[in-house]
Design an enzyme around this catalytic site. Sequence first.
Site, mmCIF file in Angstrom:
data_model
loop_
_atom_site.group_PDB
_atom_site.id
_atom_site.type_symbol
_atom_site.label_atom_id
_atom_site.label_comp_id
_atom_site.label_asym_id
_atom_site.label_seq_id
_atom_site.Cartn_x
_atom_site.Cartn_y
_atom_site.Cartn_z
ATOM 1 N N HIS A 75 0.875 -1.177 0.000
ATOM 2 C CA HIS A 75 0.000 0.000 0.000
ATOM 3 C C HIS A 75 0.910 1.223 0.000
ATOM 4 O O HIS A 75 1.589 1.500 0.978
ATOM 5 C CB HIS A 75 -0.906 0.003 1.230
ATOM 6 C CG HIS A 75 -2.005 -0.992 1.147
ATOM 7 N ND1 HIS A 75 -3.168 -0.754 0.465
ATOM 8 C CD2 HIS A 75 -2.100 -2.244 1.633
ATOM 9 C CE1 HIS A 75 -3.956 -1.813 0.542
ATOM 10 N NE2 HIS A 75 -3.324 -2.740 1.255
ATOM 11 N N TYR A 80 -0.147 6.156 3.384
ATOM 12 C CA TYR A 80 0.751 5.131 3.910
ATOM 13 C C TYR A 80 2.188 5.659 3.845
ATOM 14 O O TYR A 80 2.487 6.617 3.134
ATOM 15 C CB TYR A 80 0.606 3.826 3.130
ATOM 16 C CG TYR A 80 -0.622 3.040 3.514
ATOM 17 C CD1 TYR A 80 -0.563 2.076 4.511
ATOM 18 C CD2 TYR A 80 -1.846 3.269 2.891
ATOM 19 C CE1 TYR A 80 -1.684 1.340 4.871
ATOM 20 C CE2 TYR A 80 -2.970 2.546 3.248
ATOM 21 C CZ TYR A 80 -2.879 1.586 4.232
ATOM 22 O OH TYR A 80 -3.985 0.874 4.588
#
Length: 110
Positions: A75, A80
């Site tokens: 991700h 993130y």
Amino acid sequence: MASSVPLGHPSFLEDAQPVSASVTKAPGHAHTYAGTQPYTAARSLRADEIPRLLQDFRAGARNAMKAGFDGIQLHASNGYLIDQFCGTALTSGATPTEGRSKTGFACCAK
């Protein structure tokens, strides 16, 4: 391995402080095992921590492949940790790792 803002919370990290590309705090609240709690401030990831973090990503990929998976998916968007380094929203340049747009995780592809 430490987690990143906006998703990290000490209750998921053995009470360790989350890390980010910059010192920041996510808005809102985290849904934890103890109920909804405010996010805590993340500390800026130090330059000397990046190799260990990359090693953790590599080890996770190797373990998945040993378990029979064809590969992994990281991700790397929507806040993130990798996205924090590749974007400009959280890389202010105030500390050694801040403002390292793309360089901090460029070797992930290796």
